[in-house]
Design a protein around this motif. Structure first.
Motif, PDB file in Angstrom:
ATOM      1  N   GLY A  50      -1.955   1.651  -5.513  1.00  8.46           N
ATOM      2  CA  GLY A  50      -2.073   0.369  -4.822  1.00  8.46           C
ATOM      3  C   GLY A  50      -3.306  -0.418  -5.193  1.00  8.46           C
ATOM      4  N   PHE A  51      -3.869  -0.166  -6.390  1.00  9.95           N
ATOM      5  CA  PHE A  51      -5.117  -0.811  -6.776  1.00  9.95           C
ATOM      6  C   PHE A  51      -4.937  -1.922  -7.812  1.00  9.95           C
ATOM      7  N   LEU A  52      -3.706  -2.284  -8.133  1.00  7.40           N
ATOM      8  CA  LEU A  52      -3.459  -3.411  -9.022  1.00  7.40           C
ATOM      9  C   LEU A  52      -2.936  -4.588  -8.197  1.00  7.40           C
ATOM     10  N   CYS A  53      -3.613  -5.730  -8.324  1.00 10.79           N
ATOM     11  CA  CYS A  53      -3.149  -6.965  -7.659  1.00 10.79           C
ATOM     12  C   CYS A  53      -2.899  -6.740  -6.161  1.00 10.79           C
ATOM     13  N   THR A  54      -3.934  -6.353  -5.450  1.00 11.74           N
ATOM     14  CA  THR A  54      -3.772  -6.129  -4.003  1.00 11.74           C
ATOM     15  C   THR A  54      -3.300  -7.385  -3.295  1.00 11.74           C
ATOM     16  N   TRP A  55      -3.531  -8.533  -3.898  1.00 10.43           N
ATOM     17  CA  TRP A  55      -3.174  -9.826  -3.304  1.00 10.43           C
ATOM     18  C   TRP A  55      -1.694 -10.171  -3.490  1.00 10.43           C
ATOM     19  N   ALA A  56      -0.991  -9.463  -4.360  1.00  7.42           N
ATOM     20  CA  ALA A  56       0.392  -9.813  -4.705  1.00  7.42           C
ATOM     21  C   ALA A  56       1.325  -9.657  -3.508  1.00  7.42           C
ATOM     22  N   ASP A  57       2.354 -10.485  -3.499  1.00  9.30           N
ATOM     23  CA  ASP A  57       3.340 -10.477  -2.418  1.00  9.30           C
ATOM     24  C   ASP A  57       4.015  -9.107  -2.317  1.00  9.30           C
ATOM     25  N   GLU A  58       4.339  -8.732  -1.101  1.00  9.00           N
ATOM     26  CA  GLU A  58       4.956  -7.418  -0.856  1.00  9.00           C
ATOM     27  C   GLU A  58       6.302  -7.284  -1.563  1.00  9.00           C
ATOM     28  N   ARG A  59       6.995  -8.385  -1.796  1.00 10.91           N
ATOM     29  CA  ARG A  59       8.301  -8.292  -2.465  1.00 10.91           C
ATOM     30  C   ARG A  59       8.156  -7.874  -3.919  1.00 10.91           C
ATOM     31  N   PHE A  60       6.922  -7.985  -4.465  1.00  6.49           N
ATOM     32  CA  PHE A  60       6.670  -7.545  -5.834  1.00  6.49           C
ATOM     33  C   PHE A  60       6.004  -6.173  -5.864  1.00  6.49           C
ATOM     34  N   GLY A  61       5.809  -5.572  -4.710  1.00 13.37           N
ATOM     35  CA  GLY A  61       5.162  -4.273  -4.647  1.00 13.37           C
ATOM     36  C   GLY A  61       3.700  -4.323  -4.283  1.00 13.37           C
ATOM     37  N   GLY A  62       3.149  -5.526  -4.071  1.00 17.46           N
ATOM     38  CA  GLY A  62       1.747  -5.669  -3.706  1.00 17.46           C
ATOM     39  C   GLY A  62       1.529  -5.447  -2.220  1.00 17.46           C
ATOM     40  N   ALA A  63       0.269  -5.524  -1.813  1.00 21.82           N
ATOM     41  CA  ALA A  63      -0.075  -5.336  -0.401  1.00 21.82           C
ATOM     42  C   ALA A  63      -0.182  -6.658   0.335  1.00 21.82           C
ATOM     43  N   GLY A  64      -0.151  -7.777  -0.411  1.00 24.40           N
ATOM     44  CA  GLY A  64      -0.226  -9.093   0.220  1.00 24.40           C
ATOM     45  C   GLY A  64      -1.545  -9.335   0.925  1.00 24.40           C
ATOM     46  N   ILE A  65      -2.638  -8.794   0.409  1.00 30.58           N
ATOM     47  CA  ILE A  65      -3.954  -8.928   1.044  1.00 30.58           C
ATOM     48  C   ILE A  65      -4.629 -10.210   0.567  1.00 30.58           C
ATOM     49  N   ASP A  66      -4.831 -11.133   1.482  1.00 32.32           N
ATOM     50  CA  ASP A  66      -5.463 -12.412   1.152  1.00 32.32           C
ATOM     51  C   ASP A  66      -6.963 -12.327   1.433  1.00 32.32           C
ATOM     52  N   ASP A  67      -7.636 -11.453   0.728  1.00 35.68           N
ATOM     53  CA  ASP A  67      -9.069 -11.227   0.925  1.00 35.68           C
ATOM     54  C   ASP A  67      -9.615 -10.647  -0.363  1.00 35.68           C
ATOM     55  N   PHE A  68     -10.372 -11.463  -1.103  1.00 37.12           N
ATOM     56  CA  PHE A  68     -10.823 -11.045  -2.425  1.00 37.12           C
ATOM     57  C   PHE A  68     -11.859  -9.931  -2.367  1.00 37.12           C
ATOM     58  N   ARG A  69     -12.387  -9.635  -1.195  1.00 32.51           N
ATOM     59  CA  ARG A  69     -13.355  -8.545  -1.086  1.00 32.51           C
ATOM     60  C   ARG A  69     -12.752  -7.207  -1.506  1.00 32.51           C
ATOM     61  N   PHE A  70     -11.461  -7.047  -1.316  1.00 29.73           N
ATOM     62  CA  PHE A  70     -10.824  -5.794  -1.746  1.00 29.73           C
ATOM     63  C   PHE A  70     -10.801  -5.692  -3.271  1.00 29.73           C
ATOM     64  N   GLU A  71     -10.525  -6.807  -3.940  1.00 23.06           N
ATOM     65  CA  GLU A  71     -10.584  -6.811  -5.402  1.00 23.06           C
ATOM     66  C   GLU A  71     -12.021  -6.605  -5.881  1.00 23.06           C
ATOM     67  N   GLN A  72     -12.976  -7.190  -5.173  1.00 21.36           N
ATOM     68  CA  GLN A  72     -14.386  -7.010  -5.498  1.00 21.36           C
ATOM     69  C   GLN A  72     -14.766  -5.531  -5.467  1.00 21.36           C
ATOM     70  N   ILE A  73     -14.291  -4.825  -4.471  1.00 20.75           N
ATOM     71  CA  ILE A  73     -14.586  -3.397  -4.338  1.00 20.75           C
ATOM     72  C   ILE A  73     -14.015  -2.607  -5.514  1.00 20.75           C
ATOM     73  N   ILE A  74     -12.799  -2.943  -5.935  1.00 22.76           N
ATOM     74  CA  ILE A  74     -12.182  -2.243  -7.064  1.00 22.76           C
ATOM     75  C   ILE A  74     -13.018  -2.443  -8.329  1.00 22.76           C
ATOM     76  N   ILE A  75     -13.444  -3.671  -8.564  1.00 26.74           N
ATOM     77  CA  ILE A  75     -14.266  -3.965  -9.744  1.00 26.74           C
ATOM     78  C   ILE A  75     -15.568  -3.176  -9.689  1.00 26.74           C
ATOM     79  N   GLU A  76     -16.226  -3.191  -8.542  1.00 29.37           N
ATOM     80  CA  GLU A  76     -17.514  -2.512  -8.400  1.00 29.37           C
ATOM     81  C   GLU A  76     -17.389  -1.006  -8.603  1.00 29.37           C
ATOM     82  N   GLU A  77     -16.394  -0.401  -7.991  1.00 26.99           N
ATOM     83  CA  GLU A  77     -16.254   1.056  -8.091  1.00 26.99           C
ATOM     84  C   GLU A  77     -15.831   1.491  -9.487  1.00 26.99           C
ATOM     85  N   ASN A  78     -15.057   0.662 -10.178  1.00 26.60           N
ATOM     86  CA  ASN A  78     -14.712   0.992 -11.563  1.00 26.60           C
ATOM     87  C   ASN A  78     -15.955   0.967 -12.432  1.00 26.60           C
TER      88      ASN A  78
END
Length: 385
Positions: A50-78
């Protein structure tokens, strides 16, 4: 420094991302550097987690998270615990948004599920051999036919150039206009599309950077992304987020270099005491700590502005400028504090030193960032003369 923009749910998410990076990414970094690219499977694993495109719509398999802080965390931890050559940020935060926001329903339904799962790896191709990133001088051409476009040209320095399955290619479609550019979705296996050399670099050894060639490639009308002739506008629209994504990574790298060095200067002894006890070392570390905290606060604020759709080109350019320049100073100072060990490849700081040099160049050079910020102040020679 305690970072005030994160809530408990962000920290819980960070724990899970860190565990993934430590298990699935970090242990493979040395092998990937030798191979010159990461394994395709790491994208599959990231998608499954669940770490690719967390913002993507659930119909595409994403989590639909409208908060870029989650993407920021993925970048930082990588950057901290994974591998810099795993370009999860390019895939999820630079290229996928073009398809999600500009694509037709058919394009999104066809491509987004694979993008979210990691089956479809992404790249974007703008830079050309003779013109660099000067879009007005672009020579790659696409000519419209009855039911397709014919694409001819070459691109270079393309990140994910070898691994990518779908590449957004910018091409000139209106020769009469300097910015008469369109965007096309070029897919693996299209006749006439060839990958050239995997380019050797002084840093980012595990990131596959390549040349791409297009010889009379028939691109279906259904693979035109957005409207014809609007490519320059689209590229400008997404540049602010691209530069902020870059700044997030630069800060994470600089913070990591600092942490490695702090540990080293506490343990390394010279003249009968820890080298961290010498005044020069204390002062250097103190200066870096203060600068890192100040710059991180600004970058974090820009993430909140992005969340509120208020991030400007000037904001993002300032974030990219200060973070890349600071990263360069920090890794240089950290390598110096490692002494001769810092010059040895077995020490991570040596690789971070060479990895960081590109960061003042790509996504817009430091000089271009200053131009953008200066023009935002009304200091434009075209208007002042």
């Amino acid at each position: 420094m305690r970072r005030l923009i994160f809530e408990p749910e962000h920290e819980q998410f960070r724990d899970s991302v860190r565990a993934f990076m430590l298990k699935e990414v970090g242990p493979h970094a040395e092998r990937w550097r030798e191979a010159g690219q990461v394994d395709r499977e790491v994208y599959h694993k990231a998608g499954a987690a669940g770490f690719l495109c967390t913002w993507a719509d659930e119909r595409f398999g994403g989590a639909g998270i409208d908060d870029f802080r989650f993407e920021q965390i993925i970048i930082e931890e990588n950057l901290r615990h994974g591998d810099i050559g795993f370009y999860i940020n390019l895939h999820s935060d630079l290229v996928a948004p073009y398809i999600a926001k500009l694509g037709t329903d058919e394009q999104r339904m066809r491509l987004m599920p694979g993008i979210v799962s990691g089956e479809t790896i992404l790249a974007i191709a703008m830079t050309e051999p003779s013109t660099g990133s000067d879009l007005a001088g672009m020579k790659t051409r696409a000519v419209e036919r009855a039911d397709h476009w014919v694409l001819n040209g070459a691109k270079t320095y393309i990140s994910n150039g070898i691994l990518s399955d779908v590449i957004i290619v910018a091409a000139r479609t209106d020769p009469s206009r300097p910015h008469g550019i369109s965007l096309f979705l070029v897919e693996r296996g299209m006749e006439g599309f060839e990958r050239g050399r995997k380019l050797a670099k002084i840093g980012l050894k595990s990131q596959d950077t390549a040349e791409l060639f297009f010889h009379d490639v028939k691109v279906p009308q259904s693979n035109l992304l957005g409207e014809a002739g609007q490519g320059f506008k689209y590229l400008a629209r997404f540049l602010a987020q691209e530069r902020l994504v870059a700044a997030i990574g630069f800060m994470a790298a600089a913070q990591t270099a600092f942490d490695l060095t702090l540990e080293y200067v506490k343990e390394r002894r010279a003249f009968g005491k820890s080298i961290g006890a010498f005044q020069n070392t204390r002062f250097k570390m103190a200066e870096m700590r203060a600068e890192l905290d100040a710059a991180q606060t600004y970058v974090d604020q820009c993430v909140l502005l992005l969340n509120g759709q208020e991030l400007t080109a000037e904001d993002a350019s300032a974030a990219k400028l200060i973070s890349s320049e600071l990263e360069g100073r920090v890794v240089d100072t950290c390598l110096q504090l490692h002494g001769g060990a810092g010059y040895m490849e077995e020490f991570r700081i040596s690789r971070m030193f060479t990895d960081a040099r590109i960061d003042r160049i790509f996504a817009g050079t430091s000089e271009i960032m200053k131009e953008i910020i200066g023009r935002g102040l009304g200091l434009d020679d075209r208007k002042m003369n």
